[in-house]
Design a protein around this motif. Structure first.
Motif, mmCIF file in Angstrom:
data_model
loop_
_atom_site.group_PDB
_atom_site.id
_atom_site.type_symbol
_atom_site.label_atom_id
_atom_site.label_comp_id
_atom_site.label_asym_id
_atom_site.label_seq_id
_atom_site.Cartn_x
_atom_site.Cartn_y
_atom_site.Cartn_z
ATOM 1 N N TRP A 18 38.588 15.635 11.246
ATOM 2 C CA TRP A 18 39.367 14.551 11.880
ATOM 3 C C TRP A 18 38.446 13.552 12.567
ATOM 4 N N GLU A 19 37.408 14.032 13.262
ATOM 5 C CA GLU A 19 36.455 13.133 13.905
ATOM 6 C C GLU A 19 35.772 12.232 12.875
ATOM 7 N N LYS A 20 35.379 12.813 11.755
ATOM 8 C CA LYS A 20 34.699 12.041 10.714
ATOM 9 C C LYS A 20 35.626 11.008 10.105
ATOM 10 N N THR A 22 38.383 9.582 11.502
ATOM 11 C CA THR A 22 38.838 8.545 12.434
ATOM 12 C C THR A 22 37.692 7.792 13.108
ATOM 13 N N ILE A 24 36.365 8.786 15.807
ATOM 14 C CA ILE A 24 36.501 9.049 17.240
ATOM 15 C C ILE A 24 35.358 9.937 17.716
ATOM 16 N N GLU A 25 34.789 9.592 18.875
ATOM 17 C CA GLU A 25 33.687 10.360 19.436
ATOM 18 C C GLU A 25 34.176 11.146 20.640
ATOM 19 N N LEU A 26 33.959 12.462 20.599
ATOM 20 C CA LEU A 26 34.302 13.346 21.711
ATOM 21 C C LEU A 26 33.018 13.791 22.399
ATOM 22 N N TYR A 35 37.584 12.166 25.527
ATOM 23 C CA TYR A 35 37.682 10.975 24.685
ATOM 24 C C TYR A 35 37.987 9.792 25.590
ATOM 25 N N GLU A 64 41.958 18.291 19.796
ATOM 26 C CA GLU A 64 42.236 16.854 19.878
ATOM 27 C C GLU A 64 42.800 16.273 18.586
ATOM 28 N N ASN A 65 42.453 16.859 17.449
ATOM 29 C CA ASN A 65 42.974 16.334 16.185
ATOM 30 C C ASN A 65 44.501 16.446 16.118
#
Length: 331
Positions: A18-20, A22, A24-26, A35, A64-65
């Motif tokens: 999901w991070e890859k 979107t 989005i950096e956690l 986040y 978070e996803n």
């Protein structure tokens, strides 16, 4: 343990994917994964108080996803914080801060008792901005000055320190610490817990001050003056005096201690590095003691007032108390 690891591994792979996808950096730090705060592209200051919601009773393998898209579906998120364990599972609770009060209210109305999984309803409510800590396990001989000196060295933003006779553990004391913000109190709680600090050989236990305990202390102290006497002295601890220790008295003690250690008179440097609108000033100080192997430096907060002592003098008092502890004096 194998069952826990298996769930954690599958959830971790889904989160990474999901991070890859979107972008989005956690960021994980201090036992939480964050986040935003602010999110990418944010302009201006943080949202007002009351925009953060508290989320509890989360399944420990939900990440978070799942949570960020869910809570973003009702409003724009400024920040999302998921509390984490060392094993990589969540601690069962999180905080979502929205960009507006309306979005926070909508999130509470929409997701309180929402089932993130069948039979797993979550709790969502307004986040309370706690600012008070309770310290238990203090020795009966611990003084107000001694406790304040230690707190100034390891925490920032403290407004007041109040000692109480313990209603549950006699003879002993406990302390209520009030900080200028929830963030300052949370950082102080972490520093005090992780530091394993001790005063007069006793370990301290630190927690948030709950309303029930606050009321219990008030009721206990109302009864003490007329009904509780121990060895001829009331166990009720007087409220802290408004007048701070004088610079002259503290310097005199410090000079005597330096003389005992065959050191010369300390030289003080104080510099104001931050001024808050509420009157609090943050000072950096450095003390050079001829004959001592290194300079000693630190930070302290002082409050502007009209009691005759300048802010630089107050900073010197804090620095001198610090030196007294470094050199091993029992205050």
């Amino acid at each position: 343990q194998m069952w826990t690891s298996g769930i954690n591994e599958a959830s971790k792979m889904a989160l990474l994917a999901w991070e890859k996808e979107t972008g989005i950096e956690l960021v994980q730090v201090n036992g939480q994964r964050r986040y935003g705060g602010p999110p990418p592209g944010w302009v201006g200051g943080p949202p007002p108080a009351g925009t953060e919601v508290y989320i509890a009773r989360l399944p420990q393998d939900v990440y978070e996803n799942t949570l960020i898209p869910l809570f973003e579906s009702v409003g724009k998120l400024y920040e999302f914080r998921l509390m984490m364990t060392f094993s990589g599972l969540n601690r069962g609770f999180a905080y979502a801060r929205y960009t507006s009060l309306q979005d926070a209210s909508t999130a509470i109305a929409t997701f309180h008792r929402f089932q993130v999984r069948k039979g797993r309803a979550i709790v969502v409510c307004r986040s309370t901005q706690k600012r008070e800590l309770i310290v238990r396990g203090l020795d009966i001989s611990v003084s107000q000055q001694e406790l304040e000196a230690m707190l100034q060295m390891v925490t920032e933003g403290i407004i007041s320190v109040t000692l109480h006779a313990s209603p549950c553990q006699r003879p002993a004391k406990l302390a209520v610490l009030k900080y200028r913000s929830h963030e300052a109190a949370a950082l102080a709680k972490k520093a005090l817990m992780e530091g394993n600090l001790r005063l007069r050989g006793a370990g301290m236990r630190v927690d948030w001050l709950e309303p029930q305990m606050k009321q219990k202390l008030q009721l206990w102290e109302e009864k003490l003056p007329s009904s509780w006497v121990h060895r001829g002295k009331s166990l009720a601890v007087p409220r802290p005096a408004a007048r701070p220790p004088s610079l002259q008295d503290v310097l005199e003690r410090l000079n005597i201690l330096c003389w005992r250690h065959h050191l010369r008179t300390p030289l003080f440097i104080t510099k104001c590095v931050q001024v808050n609108a509420d009157g609090w000033q943050r000072f950096w100080y450095q003390v050079v003691i001829p004959g001592y192997h290194v300079p000693i430096s630190g930070f302290t907060w002082v409050l502007q007032d009209k009691q005759g002592q300048s802010e630089h003098e107050k900073a010197k008092v804090a620095a001198a108390l610090h030196i007294l502890q470094v050199l091993g004096e029992s205050l």
